[in-house]
Motif scaffolding. Structure first.
Motif, PDB file in Angstrom:
ATOM      1  N   ARG A  67     -78.124  -2.450 -68.179  1.00 26.72           N
ATOM      2  CA  ARG A  67     -78.527  -0.990 -68.222  1.00 26.72           C
ATOM      3  C   ARG A  67     -76.948  -0.293 -68.950  1.00 26.72           C
ATOM      4  N   LEU A  68     -75.691  -1.665 -68.641  1.00 25.55           N
ATOM      5  CA  LEU A  68     -74.630  -0.360 -69.176  1.00 25.55           C
ATOM      6  C   LEU A  68     -74.393  -0.728 -70.445  1.00 25.55           C
ATOM      7  N   ALA A  69     -75.680  -1.164 -71.643  1.00 23.13           N
ATOM      8  CA  ALA A  69     -75.285  -0.971 -73.175  1.00 23.13           C
ATOM      9  C   ALA A  69     -76.692  -0.029 -73.396  1.00 23.13           C
ATOM     10  N   ILE A  70     -77.053   0.160 -72.541  1.00 24.74           N
ATOM     11  CA  ILE A  70     -77.786   1.662 -72.725  1.00 24.74           C
ATOM     12  C   ILE A  70     -77.470   2.122 -73.945  1.00 24.74           C
ATOM     13  N   ASN A  71     -76.543   3.063 -72.812  1.00 26.28           N
ATOM     14  CA  ASN A  71     -75.682   4.553 -73.235  1.00 26.28           C
ATOM     15  C   ASN A  71     -75.238   4.456 -74.876  1.00 26.28           C
ATOM     16  N   ALA A  72     -74.180   2.779 -74.665  1.00 28.87           N
ATOM     17  CA  ALA A  72     -73.673   2.591 -76.145  1.00 28.87           C
ATOM     18  C   ALA A  72     -74.535   1.924 -77.340  1.00 28.87           C
ATOM     19  N   VAL A  73     -76.088   2.146 -76.443  1.00 29.48           N
ATOM     20  CA  VAL A  73     -76.925   1.859 -78.347  1.00 29.48           C
ATOM     21  C   VAL A  73     -77.103   2.349 -77.841  1.00 29.48           C
ATOM     22  N   ARG A  74     -77.388   3.709 -77.618  1.00 28.80           N
ATOM     23  CA  ARG A  74     -77.878   5.277 -77.396  1.00 28.80           C
ATOM     24  C   ARG A  74     -77.092   5.741 -78.474  1.00 28.80           C
ATOM     25  N   ASN A  75     -75.893   5.758 -78.210  1.00 30.70           N
ATOM     26  CA  ASN A  75     -75.285   6.301 -79.198  1.00 30.70           C
ATOM     27  C   ASN A  75     -75.363   5.799 -80.560  1.00 30.70           C
ATOM     28  N   ASP A  76     -75.508   4.212 -81.121  1.00 26.43           N
ATOM     29  CA  ASP A  76     -75.993   3.791 -82.323  1.00 26.43           C
ATOM     30  C   ASP A  76     -76.785   4.504 -82.557  1.00 26.43           C
ATOM     31  N   ILE A  77     -78.025   4.564 -82.269  1.00 25.33           N
ATOM     32  CA  ILE A  77     -79.419   4.315 -82.992  1.00 25.33           C
ATOM     33  C   ILE A  77     -78.779   6.718 -83.258  1.00 25.33           C
ATOM     34  N   ILE A  78     -78.690   6.760 -82.434  1.00 21.35           N
ATOM     35  CA  ILE A  78     -78.844   8.908 -82.931  1.00 21.35           C
ATOM     36  C   ILE A  78     -77.169   8.899 -83.298  1.00 21.35           C
ATOM     37  N   GLY A  79     -75.999   7.700 -83.728  1.00 22.24           N
ATOM     38  CA  GLY A  79     -75.011   8.202 -84.783  1.00 22.24           C
ATOM     39  C   GLY A  79     -76.207   7.958 -86.507  1.00 22.24           C
ATOM     40  N   ARG A  80     -74.925   8.757 -87.081  1.00 17.00           N
ATOM     41  CA  ARG A  80     -75.397   8.991 -88.371  1.00 17.00           C
ATOM     42  C   ARG A  80     -75.421   7.187 -89.560  1.00 17.00           C
ATOM     43  N   ASN A  81     -74.834   6.323 -88.909  1.00 10.80           N
ATOM     44  CA  ASN A  81     -74.118   4.854 -89.332  1.00 10.80           C
ATOM     45  C   ASN A  81     -75.569   3.974 -89.618  1.00 10.80           C
ATOM     46  N   GLU A  82     -75.836   3.646 -90.971  1.00  9.89           N
ATOM     47  CA  GLU A  82     -77.207   3.413 -90.881  1.00  9.89           C
ATOM     48  C   GLU A  82     -77.117   1.711 -90.315  1.00  9.89           C
ATOM     49  N   THR A  83     -76.393   1.031 -90.514  1.00 13.01           N
ATOM     50  CA  THR A  83     -75.732  -0.193 -90.772  1.00 13.01           C
ATOM     51  C   THR A  83     -76.097  -0.091 -88.620  1.00 13.01           C
ATOM     52  N   TYR A  84     -75.331   0.403 -87.939  1.00 12.41           N
ATOM     53  CA  TYR A  84     -75.000   0.298 -86.607  1.00 12.41           C
ATOM     54  C   TYR A  84     -76.696   0.841 -86.155  1.00 12.41           C
ATOM     55  N   GLN A  85     -77.362   1.654 -87.239  1.00 10.92           N
ATOM     56  CA  GLN A  85     -78.665   1.916 -86.846  1.00 10.92           C
ATOM     57  C   GLN A  85     -79.767   0.954 -86.133  1.00 10.92           C
ATOM     58  N   CYS A  86     -79.308  -0.115 -87.518  1.00 13.71           N
ATOM     59  CA  CYS A  86     -80.127  -1.189 -87.514  1.00 13.71           C
ATOM     60  C   CYS A  86     -80.082  -2.757 -86.592  1.00 13.71           C
ATOM     61  N   LEU A  87     -78.469  -2.733 -86.325  1.00 14.87           N
ATOM     62  CA  LEU A  87     -78.231  -3.550 -85.177  1.00 14.87           C
ATOM     63  C   LEU A  87     -78.734  -2.648 -83.692  1.00 14.87           C
ATOM     64  N   ALA A  88     -78.699  -1.243 -83.629  1.00 12.20           N
ATOM     65  CA  ALA A  88     -79.171  -0.990 -82.412  1.00 12.20           C
ATOM     66  C   ALA A  88     -80.498  -1.117 -82.251  1.00 12.20           C
ATOM     67  N   LEU A  89     -81.315  -0.849 -83.015  1.00 13.78           N
ATOM     68  CA  LEU A  89     -82.960  -1.590 -83.903  1.00 13.78           C
ATOM     69  C   LEU A  89     -83.120  -2.601 -83.205  1.00 13.78           C
ATOM     70  N   THR A  90     -82.632  -3.741 -83.848  1.00 16.42           N
ATOM     71  CA  THR A  90     -83.258  -5.207 -84.063  1.00 16.42           C
ATOM     72  C   THR A  90     -82.550  -5.244 -82.196  1.00 16.42           C
ATOM     73  N   LEU A  91     -81.720  -4.580 -81.699  1.00 15.09           N
ATOM     74  CA  LEU A  91     -81.148  -5.455 -80.164  1.00 15.09           C
ATOM     75  C   LEU A  91     -82.435  -4.720 -79.577  1.00 15.09           C
ATOM     76  N   VAL A  92     -82.469  -3.434 -79.972  1.00 17.00           N
ATOM     77  CA  VAL A  92     -83.912  -2.670 -78.789  1.00 17.00           C
ATOM     78  C   VAL A  92     -85.211  -3.868 -78.632  1.00 17.00           C
ATOM     79  N   GLY A  93     -85.837  -4.123 -80.248  1.00 15.73           N
ATOM     80  CA  GLY A  93     -86.787  -4.157 -81.102  1.00 15.73           C
ATOM     81  C   GLY A  93     -86.745  -5.818 -79.613  1.00 15.73           C
ATOM     82  N   ASN A  94     -85.313  -6.865 -79.917  1.00 12.78           N
ATOM     83  CA  ASN A  94     -85.441  -8.415 -79.261  1.00 12.78           C
ATOM     84  C   ASN A  94     -85.616  -7.908 -77.708  1.00 12.78           C
ATOM     85  N   ILE A  95     -84.543  -7.234 -76.782  1.00 13.49           N
ATOM     86  CA  ILE A  95     -84.693  -7.360 -75.548  1.00 13.49           C
ATOM     87  C   ILE A  95     -85.192  -5.973 -75.361  1.00 13.49           C
ATOM     88  N   GLY A  96     -85.434  -5.239 -75.468  1.00 19.15           N
ATOM     89  CA  GLY A  96     -85.303  -4.123 -75.029  1.00 19.15           C
ATOM     90  C   GLY A  96     -86.863  -4.342 -73.776  1.00 19.15           C
TER      91      GLY A  96
END
Lengths: 1039, 438
Positions: free
Chosen positions: A104-133
């Protein structure tokens, strides 16, 4: 990771450990170190934090429990630099799962990365959500992920990951993503307008979005989106119809235009994965209506079908055939023109003769599928020799496929050939397959027998070749046929006589022979070598070789032989008596009893004739073999093919209907005894259209009362009595005329279209009469459970209707047919049961006056588009439910007993033909239906005294007393006395107890062809005289 | 005589077979694989020395870096099997002249095979005495460079030795200086509850001797044990001395002790073998003098803090002292930080064994020493498993002290030539499993 010396030193330390023990010590030391560092108040530098978290991951990967430090890992996600972020994401997705609170603590940080502009971070965040979301992630992040997927500014890399992430979220929580995710923007926009509009528009919107995605040029994104589409349409295809032409377009682009960048071709095949996925998606839609789309699709399919060849390169072969077989199943799904079908079959025919075993396997499997769905039977038949060759393949899985295919393609025209082939193969087949093989051979022989003597030949041959693998059901079945067909009896007898001449025969063969020769041996008496004495001689030779369950059978046969010996043969009598005497002291109770009884009976001469009269005919029933094979085949595969097969129930029916195929109806007919069927059979035949024209015959026979059969499946020749108009339910289409019903060959059409209940409904009902919760009815689609509470004359039943499949059951209807004495109120039954859901329907019951009549629930539902299933189920609201146990002392009992004197308040009857029970078993039986046994009241230990209270609206709570006097010498008869303050109640209760004592042969005997037991027709006191004279009743327990 | 082994395997710590010898055909050759997969690679190892897998019993023991595994399939005498292993290892050591480890085995394959053939026959143990075996297995072991014991010359008539009445001693030995060393080594096993009640307490003792005596001497040992003293006073018809008498349980003697004389006269008299040997073993369960008392207090303060206070008191004579005292105080697995205050010695936290280890090199008698520690725990993910509080363990050695109170009253040497001997006697008490619950 390169700069971290501490980490690499640690890893090399671990690698240098000599043994597990040393490794554990090192790990524990390191963990201690990490704990100390994390606990340090001053805080860690990002570098150190990163290093220790990597170490934790390494230790976790080694299999040790790491149960701290998750906080540090999660906090790294929001670190500003890539190396820290990376370790944060990786370790979080490895150490935590979706149920951890920490996430739960991570959701916000992950969301920030997803809506952020940095592609690499977006990919990392999407992978995490895809794995343990988990659910929470789906709820809060799905809209953002979806936005990424459809945004035009993102690079394909990110959109690919977004599609896969969304797919995973959808798979985990279809409801969340479907309702709130995919169309969440929409719902927000329209929430002030009216509701239906939102619903429809969101559908359209969703489909539009999807269709828009399918216009994508980039094949990577397209492949990911296609996976998403497959998952979406497999759940519910409606609303995605706009995607259909797009899919066809994609196929065209790939297969026809080959418009694919170089990096997406695999061994010259344009993106085989996308092709396969697209065709899979198409299979979830019903057929394509639009002619131009259809035409272009077929053109593509044609191209795929034609353009594939077997080549040397294994990878290329695999890829091209994956595409090809998907195309084949799409063709099957679409019900293509005959021409294309035959082309497919030709192709499959080519495959099953290929050297490559994988392709051969797939070829056979697809042919079997094709058989299920299309009318390609005739074309497939051309390949029969090739399929039979596959039966001898060195690879067992191919042999199994071939067997399945042969079983599936068998019909009247080729049955003889196939069954003979199977029989021949049986002797060489390996053991693991023999049982299935013999079962299937037996079923085919039964289903498609051109004449019954052939059937007998086949089964005897089967027993002879593979006796060990022939289950009891098979020989029961053949005995049943022989008994029911008089023309067959001499033939069967002479046939088994021939087999008896063999030196070593299987025990099952001894059983069949003993039974048949005992019953019909006398028909051969004139032939050489077949006199009673000679038959006895050859049978008796086998006796030392058989096991103890067979010996009783042989004893019965001897007794029958002795009876049939004309003129009486003193020598034979002496021999047989010797045998009986020998077994009089057998340790096996069954053998001993038979020996003693037959010996005594055979001294009586005339009585022997009566008792050992020819077995009565068996009631006609569905072959238990077919049920058995269905059980084996039942798998929970939710493939497109299966869905399709369920949607199109009538296809198989059409092709399997024997009438048009061989022109003439089966030549053999069994003189029918009555219209008895197994209750579930009749209950589910409400829609057998092929026989509709014959149904008038049925409706004119009042004795074949449907309900009567249901209530007592064993009733034989129920006299045409009036059973009270409320019970009589006629349904015109129910009946199948007796002639057809009685034949050995059941019309195949009926079986193909029927939904078989799982388990025996009668047994389920009987069980529910004694307990308050359980399953009332079950078939492959629905399960109906019951839970009941009883208080006085009120009762409350709850019906649990559970949908077992992933598509909704529609048009659900439940109608109660209440008997006059019950007041039933069923609450509203919903029209539709959603997939995999359970619906509860409470039912209020009130008992007005005592009666043994039973309420019937007429239940029906629709599955798919055309399959209507209906069942008539008795509700377990029976007399004994309104009883309250009551234990009386002798001071309370005797005054009451004396005050209720003589009929109609006190009734006495001698009951015969009772199921033999020991006293304690009988006590249990009584207690189970809430009549309390009061021990010690009756001075005679063989008698039982019982009491209970009955509740109904008309009678007050009424005391009921009963006395059962048993005869220790003959457990099958007893004297029953029942008393209560109400004459109806006394009568009903007496009849009820009598039914319980007589009825229901228990489950252990269910497999044996049941011998009819005379039972009382309803609401009519039976005459005990009938029982005593009926030889069937006396022999009931013997077989 | 029961069967002791069907096969014997020597494995290294990884589970590779170094040497094996099958004595009976009733176990399969691959049984050792079962040992490897079911015992060595699981946490079972070290929990239970006898395990049964698939109809076979595995009796195993680790000596330095070698596992010695005995496989039996019948109902074997397990004690006999263990004794056999211990004796065999002693034999090997005497041949190799030093350590018994993986390298020693690898260097002496031929010798070990020869010995294995000799010391067991069809699963029945045979003569394991090094002195005798050296008479006819004359092959020399490859000695490790550290040991350099001069080799005695073998005596030619081995048969006589093997069959003779005094099988354990050769004739014709002669020393310039005739010396006898006698050590009494006791180990104390204790389990004490947190309130200070003794739950289980016993002492196992050994009398070890080393003889460098010429000729065929006859030795007689007198201890202050109950039976011997009573007998003595009875024979001399005078009351027993007022000194303390000790009741010994389960006494076992070396084969050289003349048992008939022990039974009749209750004296321990023997012709000793040359060199080192174990004269007798005994056990004492009553009247044990405990050398140390431990008073622990452990408080858990909330989820993340703990306080530990341990006081150790020495209760032996003030002139004596204990050496190598180690107190291991268990702490929870999540321990992150520790703070100590000790009056003597040093303490530290060892995460590998989850203990605070407090070491005191020298601990004088009739003194006490305390340790107080503050411990911080790290918070964990899962629900907190309550800590099981394992017992505090202690290690020590107290020279010239016997926990049983046993004393040597006399050691007489009698030889035909009547030479003078020098007798040395030592006592030492060690900790066995000395545990105090907290």
């Amino acid at each position: 990771m390169s700069g971290m010396r501490g980490l690499s030193v640690f890893i090399s330390d671990i690698r240098n450990c000599q043994n597990k023990e040393a490794e554990r010590l090192r790990v524990d030391k390191e963990l201690g170190n990490i704990r100390t560092c994390f606990k340090n108040d001053k805080g860690l530098t990002p570098y150190k934090k990163k290093k220790y978290v990597w170490k934790m991951l390494y230790i976790h990967m080694l299999g040790y429990d790491v149960d701290f430090g998750h906080m540090e890992a999660v906090s790294l996600i929001s670190a500003p630099k890539y190396p820290e972020k990376q370790v944060g994401y990786i370790v979080t997705s490895c150490l935590l799962n979706e149920n951890h609170d920490f996430l739960r603590l991570a959701i916000n940080a992950v969301r920030n990365d997803i809506i952020g502009r940095n592609e690499t971070y977006q990919c990392l965040a999407l992978t995490l959500v895809g794995n343990i979301g988990g659910r929470e992630f789906a709820e809060s992040l799905a809209p953002d992920v979806q936005k990424l997927l459809i945004s035009s500014s993102c690079r394909p890399l990110v959109r690919k990951k977004a599609a896969l992430c969304l797919l995973r979220l959808f798979r985990k929580n279809p409801d969340v993503v479907n309702a709130d995710g995919w169309c969440v923007l929409n719902t927000l926009l329209f929430q002030f307008i009216d509701v239906p509009f939102i619903f429809s528009s969101s559908y359209a919107y969703r489909a539009d979005r999807m269709a828009q995605l399918l216009d994508e040029r980039d094949l990577g994104v397209l492949t990911s989106s296609m996976s998403l589409l497959v998952s979406l349409v497999s759940n519910d295809y409606e609303g995605y119809s706009s995607c259909l032409p797009k899919c066809v377009k994609i196929l065209e682009r790939l297969a026809r235009n080959q418009d694919v960048p170089q990096e997406y071709t695999y061994y010259g095949i344009p993106s085989p994965w996308l092709q396969v996925k697209t065709m899979r998606a198409l299979q979830y839609f019903p057929t394509i209506e639009d002619p131009s789309t259809r035409r272009s699709l077929f053109e593509v399919l044609q191209r795929i079908l034609m353009g594939t060849d077997v080549v040397k390169n294994v990878n290329k072969n695999n890829a091209s055939h994956a595409v090809l077989f998907e195309a084949l199943s799409l063709v099957m799904h679409l019900n293509a023109e005959k021409e294309m079908m035959s082309q497919c079959v030709a192709l499959l025919g080519k495959f099953i003769s290929v050297r490559e075993p994988n392709i051969r396997y797939l070829g056979l499997e697809n042919m079997t599928r094709m058989l299920m769905i299309t009318d390609a039977q005739d074309i497939i038949k051309k390949h029969q020799p090739q399929i039979i060759t596959s039966l001898k393949d060195p690879d067992i899985s191919i042999r199994r496929r071939a067997l399945d295919l042969l079983y599936g393609m068998c019909d009247v025209s080729n049955a003889k050939g196939i069954v003979e082939e199977l029989l021949q193969y049986l002797s060489t087949a390996e053991f693991s397959m023999r049982e299935e093989l013999s079962l299937k051979a037996a079923i085919l022989a039964e289903k498609f027998a051109p004449d019954l003597s052939w059937y007998v030949d086949v089964i005897l041959q089967l027993i002879d070749n593979a006796g060990d693998f022939v289950s009891d059901d098979i020989w029961f079945r053949v005995v049943q046929f022989v008994t029911n067909n008089e023309d067959l009896q001499p033939y069967a007898a002479s046939k088994v006589r021939e087999y008896m001449d063999k030196i070593a025969i299987h025990e099952t063969m001894v059983k069949v022979s003993a039974y048949i020769l005992g019953e019909y041996g006398h028909l051969l008496a004139r032939r050489p070598g077949c006199s009673a004495r000679e038959l006895f001689g050859i049978l008796h030779e086998k006796l030392p070789t058989v096991s103890s369950p067979t010996i009783p059978l042989l004893l019965s046969t001897y007794a029958k032989l002795l009876m049939h010996a004309q003129p009486p043969d003193i020598e034979l009598q002496k021999q047989i008596w010797n045998v009986f005497k020998k077994y009089e002291s057998s340790i096996d109770v069954e053998i001993q009893q038979r020996a003693v009884e037959y010996f005594e009976l055979s001294k009586k001469g005339a009585a022997l004739m009566d008792v050992l009269a020819e077995m009565p005919k068996f009631p006609e029933r569905q072959s238990s073999l077919i049920k058995k094979v269905e059980d084996v085949e039942d798998t929970a595969d939710q493939s497109a093919i299966k869905l399709r097969a369920q949607q199109l129930p009538s296809n198989a029916l059409v092709l399997a209907d024997p009438q048009p195929v061989n022109g003439t109806p089966p030549p053999l007919k069994v003189p029918s005894i009555s219209g008895i069927k197994l209750d579930h059979e009749s209950a589910s035949q409400t829609q057998s259209q092929p026989n509709g024209d014959l149904s008038k015959v049925q409706s004119q026979i009042p004795s074949a009362d449907l309900l009567g059969e249901m209530v007592d499946p064993l009733a034989i020749e129920a006299p045409p009595v009036d059973m009270g108009s409320h019970q009589r339910v006629y349904r015109e289409e129910d009946g199948i005329p007796d002639e057809v019903d009685g034949t050995a060959i059941v019309p195949i059409g009926d079986q193909a279209n029927k939904v078989e209940p799982i388990g025996n409904i009668t047994e389920r009902f009987n069980a529910l009469c004694l307990k308050d919760s359980g399953v009332l009815y079950e078939d492959p689609y629905i399960q109906i459970g019951v839970k009941a509470e009883w208080r006085g004359h009120h009762g409350r039943l709850v019906l649990f209707l559970g949908n077992k499949v992933t598509s909704p059951l529609t048009s659900v209807q439940a109608l109660i047919l209440p008997p006059a004495h019950l007041k039933l109120e069923l609450s509203l039954v919903p029209d539709t049961i959603p997939p995999r859901a359970q619906v509860q329907c409470p039912l209020e019951v009130m008992n007005i006056r005592p009666s043994r009549d039973v309420a019937v629930l007429d239940f029906s539902y629709k599955f798919g588009t055309s399959m209507v299933v209906s069942a008539k189920l008795r509700l377990p609201a029976v007399l004994n439910k309104f009883l309250q146990p009551l234990q009386l002392t002798s001071e309370e009992f005797f005054p009451q007993w004396r005050s209720l004197s003589g009929p109609p308040l006190k009734l006495q009857e001698v009951v015969r033909g009772v199921r033999p029970l020991s006293l304690s078993e009988m006590e249990n039986l009584f207690n189970s239906f809430r009549v309390t046994i009061c021990p010690g009241l009756d001075p005679n230990p063989n008698n039982l005294v019982a009491s209970t209270t009955f509740y109904s609206e008309n009678t007050r709570p009424m005391l009921c007393l009963a006395r059962i006097e048993t005869d220790p010498a003959d457990r099958t008869q007893l004297r029953l006395t029942v008393a209560s303050g109400d004459s109806t109640l006394t009568f009903e209760l007496k009849e009820f107890i009598k039914e319980q004592l007589i009825a229901i042969p228990m489950g252990s005997r269910a497999l044996v062809p049941a011998v009819p037991v005379p039972a009382a027709p309803l609401a009519q006191p039976p005459s005990p005289a009938v029982d005593a004279n009926d030889p069937g009743a006396m022999l009931a327990g013997l077989l | 005589m029961p069967v002791a082994a069907s096969a014997i395997y020597f494995l290294n710590l990884r589970g590779d077979v170094l040497i094996n010898r099958t004595y009976r055909d009733d176990v399969g050759g691959n049984m050792v694989d079962a040992f490897r997969t079911h015992i060595m690679q699981t946490k079972e190892l070290g929990n239970c020395p006898v395990r049964q897998i698939g109809g076979c019993s595995f009796v195993y023991m680790r000596i330095s870096n070698v596992y010695i595994v005995i496989v039996v399939s019948s109902n074997a005498n397990v004690a006999c099997a263990f004794k056999f292993v211990v004796e065999a290892v002693a034999l090997f050591k005497s041949y190799f002249g030093g350590a018994f480890d993986e390298d020693a085995i690898r260097n002496n394959f031929v010798l070990i095979y020869e010995l294995l053939d000799e010391i067991m026959d069809f699963g029945y143990p045979q003569n394991l005495s090094p002195e005798i075996l050296k008479l006819y297995i004359t092959q020399e072991g490859v000695r490790s460079p550290f040991s350099s014991k001069p080799k005695d010359k073998p005596v030619p008539n081995a048969t006589l030795q093997v069959t003779g009445a005094v099988g354990w001693r050769r004739e014709g030995l002669s020393y310039k200086k005739n010396e006898v060393f006698l050590d009494i080594v006791e180990s104390v096993n204790l389990l004490m509850s947190s309130k200070g009640n003794v739950l289980r307490c016993d002492v196992t003792g050994k009398v070890l001797m080393k003889c460098f005596l010429s000729g065929m001497p006859d030795l007689k040992l007198g201890l202050n044990d109950k039976i011997g003293l009573e007998k003595e006073s009875e024979m001399k018809s005078r009351p027993a001395k007022s000194g303390k008498t000790i009741e010994l349980d389960d006494v076992t003697f070396h084969q050289c002790v003349n048992l008939t004389r022990f039974n009749s006269e209750k004296t321990v008299s023997f012709v000793p073998p040359d060199g080192e040997f174990e004269l007798m073993k005994y056990r004492i369960t009553e009247g044990v003098n405990l050398p140390f008392r431990v008073l622990p207090t452990i408080n858990e303060l909330g989820r993340t803090r703990m306080e530990v206070n341990v006081k150790v008191k020495s209760v032996f004579g003030a002139k004596m002292f204990a050496l190598g005292v180690v107190v291991k105080i268990p702490v929870p697995k999540q321990t992150a930080k520790t703070n100590f205050q000790v009056t003597t010695g040093r303490a530290k936290y060892n995460p590998s064994i989850d203990c605070l280890v407090w070491k005191i090199r020298k601990f004088p008698g009739q003194t006490e020493s305390t340790l107080s520690a503050e411990i911080e725990l790290i918070s964990t993910m899962g629900e907190k498993k309550s800590w099981t509080r394992p017992p505090i363990q202690m290690e020590f050695q107290v020279p010239m002290f016997t926990a049983s109170g046993l004393r040597v009253r006399f050691l007489k040497v009698w030889e035909k030539s009547g030479y003078n001997t020098v007798e040395w006697v030592r006592y030492i008490t060690k900790a066995g499993s000395y545990e105090i619950r907290c």
